[in-house]
Design a protein around this motif. Structure first.
Motif, PDB file in Angstrom:
ATOM      1  N   LEU A   8      10.534 -83.819  64.348  1.00  0.00           N
ATOM      2  CA  LEU A   8      10.874 -84.230  65.707  1.00  0.00           C
ATOM      3  C   LEU A   8      12.059 -85.176  65.642  1.00  0.00           C
ATOM      4  N   PHE A   9      12.973 -85.019  66.582  1.00  0.00           N
ATOM      5  CA  PHE A   9      14.053 -85.970  66.744  1.00  0.00           C
ATOM      6  C   PHE A   9      13.565 -87.013  67.740  1.00  0.00           C
ATOM      7  N   VAL A  10      13.587 -88.270  67.337  1.00  0.00           N
ATOM      8  CA  VAL A  10      12.930 -89.311  68.118  1.00  0.00           C
ATOM      9  C   VAL A  10      13.895 -90.399  68.570  1.00  0.00           C
ATOM     10  N   GLU A  11      13.542 -91.013  69.659  1.00  0.00           N
ATOM     11  CA  GLU A  11      14.304 -92.119  70.235  1.00  0.00           C
ATOM     12  C   GLU A  11      13.856 -93.461  69.643  1.00  0.00           C
ATOM     13  N   ASP A  12      12.553 -93.725  69.662  1.00  0.00           N
ATOM     14  CA  ASP A  12      12.000 -95.001  69.209  1.00  0.00           C
ATOM     15  C   ASP A  12      11.187 -94.762  67.937  1.00  0.00           C
ATOM     16  N   MET A  13      11.850 -94.904  66.791  1.00  0.00           N
ATOM     17  CA  MET A  13      11.227 -94.585  65.504  1.00  0.00           C
ATOM     18  C   MET A  13       9.948 -95.386  65.256  1.00  0.00           C
ATOM     19  N   GLY A  14       9.982 -96.681  65.480  1.00  0.00           N
ATOM     20  CA  GLY A  14       8.816 -97.516  65.218  1.00  0.00           C
ATOM     21  C   GLY A  14       7.595 -97.089  66.013  1.00  0.00           C
ATOM     22  N   LYS A  15       7.790 -96.863  67.286  1.00  0.00           N
ATOM     23  CA  LYS A  15       6.677 -96.459  68.156  1.00  0.00           C
ATOM     24  C   LYS A  15       6.110 -95.103  67.723  1.00  0.00           C
ATOM     25  N   MET A  16       6.994 -94.173  67.374  1.00  0.00           N
ATOM     26  CA  MET A  16       6.540 -92.835  66.971  1.00  0.00           C
ATOM     27  C   MET A  16       5.835 -92.873  65.614  1.00  0.00           C
ATOM     28  N   ILE A  17       6.336 -93.664  64.682  1.00  0.00           N
ATOM     29  CA  ILE A  17       5.667 -93.800  63.384  1.00  0.00           C
ATOM     30  C   ILE A  17       4.264 -94.352  63.578  1.00  0.00           C
ATOM     31  N   ARG A  18       4.155 -95.413  64.368  1.00  0.00           N
ATOM     32  CA  ARG A  18       2.838 -96.025  64.590  1.00  0.00           C
ATOM     33  C   ARG A  18       1.877 -95.041  65.241  1.00  0.00           C
ATOM     34  N   PHE A  19       2.360 -94.224  66.191  1.00  0.00           N
ATOM     35  CA  PHE A  19       1.488 -93.258  66.848  1.00  0.00           C
ATOM     36  C   PHE A  19       0.996 -92.202  65.851  1.00  0.00           C
ATOM     37  N   TYR A  20       1.915 -91.577  65.145  1.00  0.00           N
ATOM     38  CA  TYR A  20       1.511 -90.501  64.232  1.00  0.00           C
ATOM     39  C   TYR A  20       0.728 -91.021  63.035  1.00  0.00           C
ATOM     40  N   ARG A  21       1.035 -92.220  62.562  1.00  0.00           N
ATOM     41  CA  ARG A  21       0.301 -92.802  61.431  1.00  0.00           C
ATOM     42  C   ARG A  21      -1.035 -93.395  61.871  1.00  0.00           C
ATOM     43  N   ASP A  22      -1.010 -94.265  62.865  1.00  0.00           N
ATOM     44  CA  ASP A  22      -2.193 -95.036  63.220  1.00  0.00           C
ATOM     45  C   ASP A  22      -3.149 -94.307  64.149  1.00  0.00           C
ATOM     46  N   VAL A  23      -2.623 -93.472  65.034  1.00  0.00           N
ATOM     47  CA  VAL A  23      -3.478 -92.771  65.998  1.00  0.00           C
ATOM     48  C   VAL A  23      -3.910 -91.411  65.468  1.00  0.00           C
ATOM     49  N   LEU A  24      -2.969 -90.629  64.903  1.00  0.00           N
ATOM     50  CA  LEU A  24      -3.291 -89.267  64.457  1.00  0.00           C
ATOM     51  C   LEU A  24      -3.555 -89.138  62.964  1.00  0.00           C
ATOM     52  N   GLY A  25      -3.326 -90.190  62.191  1.00  0.00           N
ATOM     53  CA  GLY A  25      -3.700 -90.186  60.785  1.00  0.00           C
ATOM     54  C   GLY A  25      -2.730 -89.522  59.823  1.00  0.00           C
ATOM     55  N   PHE A  26      -1.451 -89.390  60.205  1.00  0.00           N
ATOM     56  CA  PHE A  26      -0.453 -88.862  59.280  1.00  0.00           C
ATOM     57  C   PHE A  26      -0.154 -89.938  58.235  1.00  0.00           C
ATOM     58  N   GLU A  27       0.126 -89.516  57.000  1.00  0.00           N
ATOM     59  CA  GLU A  27       0.462 -90.449  55.940  1.00  0.00           C
ATOM     60  C   GLU A  27       1.976 -90.563  55.829  1.00  0.00           C
ATOM     61  N   ILE A  28       2.485 -91.781  55.722  1.00  0.00           N
ATOM     62  CA  ILE A  28       3.916 -91.985  55.532  1.00  0.00           C
ATOM     63  C   ILE A  28       4.228 -91.750  54.068  1.00  0.00           C
ATOM     64  N   LYS A  29       5.220 -90.896  53.817  1.00  0.00           N
ATOM     65  CA  LYS A  29       5.607 -90.573  52.450  1.00  0.00           C
ATOM     66  C   LYS A  29       6.593 -91.599  51.890  1.00  0.00           C
ATOM     67  N   GLU A  30       7.288 -92.314  52.752  1.00  0.00           N
ATOM     68  CA  GLU A  30       8.267 -93.294  52.298  1.00  0.00           C
ATOM     69  C   GLU A  30       8.271 -94.499  53.218  1.00  0.00           C
ATOM     70  N   ASP A  31       9.141 -95.444  52.938  1.00  0.00           N
ATOM     71  CA  ASP A  31       9.265 -96.651  53.737  1.00  0.00           C
ATOM     72  C   ASP A  31       9.575 -96.317  55.192  1.00  0.00           C
ATOM     73  N   GLU A  32       8.922 -96.983  56.119  1.00  0.00           N
ATOM     74  CA  GLU A  32       9.108 -96.667  57.535  1.00  0.00           C
ATOM     75  C   GLU A  32      10.375 -97.254  58.139  1.00  0.00           C
ATOM     76  N   ASN A  33      11.107 -98.022  57.407  1.00  0.00           N
ATOM     77  CA  ASN A  33      12.325 -98.636  57.943  1.00  0.00           C
ATOM     78  C   ASN A  33      13.567 -97.779  57.764  1.00  0.00           C
ATOM     79  N   THR A  34      13.409 -96.504  57.602  1.00  0.00           N
ATOM     80  CA  THR A  34      14.532 -95.604  57.444  1.00  0.00           C
ATOM     81  C   THR A  34      14.690 -94.756  58.697  1.00  0.00           C
ATOM     82  N   SER A  35      15.830 -94.118  58.847  1.00  0.00           N
ATOM     83  CA  SER A  35      16.048 -93.278  60.027  1.00  0.00           C
ATOM     84  C   SER A  35      15.520 -91.862  59.815  1.00  0.00           C
ATOM     85  N   ASN A  36      15.072 -91.571  58.610  1.00  0.00           N
ATOM     86  CA  ASN A  36      14.580 -90.244  58.271  1.00  0.00           C
ATOM     87  C   ASN A  36      13.230 -90.428  57.594  1.00  0.00           C
ATOM     88  N   VAL A  37      12.144 -90.307  58.348  1.00  0.00           N
ATOM     89  CA  VAL A  37      10.817 -90.646  57.849  1.00  0.00           C
ATOM     90  C   VAL A  37      10.008 -89.381  57.613  1.00  0.00           C
TER      91      VAL A  37
END
Length: 133
Positions: A8-37
């Protein structure tokens, strides 16, 4: 060719990371402070890429839908009808936008729809049996 993942191409990276990680349980493969997560869910790669970064990389401007996006859905499966109802209530309680309350369809699937913070549709459904390809 083999399917590697989707993104997905996203506007607000932080908000989208938190939703997919914290709400839907996706695992982050790398540091969340990048523009390509890179996120993972059940062995599937899921990419979040900043819209502005993608536009810069491709040297183009794109149009983005506002509100609920009716162009695609992300489908998640649970094993039982009861889990559809529980997951719907859980994710709504964590901030997902309700779109369709759990409903048993004539074809035997219990399904519901939510939207992520940027309006992308997500289905949570079950045929009341364990997942099979």
């Amino acid at each position: 060719m083999r399917l590697d993942g989707f993104g997905l191409f996203v506007e607000d990276m932080g908000k989208m990371i938190r939703f997919y990680r914290d709400v839907l349980g996706f695992e982050i493969k790398e540091d969340e402070n990048t523009s390509n997560v890179y996120l993972l869910k059940d062995g599937t790669l899921f990419l979040l890429y900043g819209r502005k970064d993608f536009e810069k990389m491709t040297n183009r401007k794109y149009e983005y839908l506002k509100g609920v996006n009716g162009h695609f859905e992300l489908a998640l499966y649970v094993d039982t009808y009861e889990e559809v109802d529980k997951e719907y209530e859980r994710v709504i309680g964590m901030g997902a936008e309700p779109i369709l309350e759990p409903t048993t369809e004539p074809w035997g699937q219990r399904t519901c729809y939510i939207a992520d913070p940027e309006g992308n549709l997500i289905e949570i459904g079950s045929f009341n049996r364990p997942f099979q390809h």
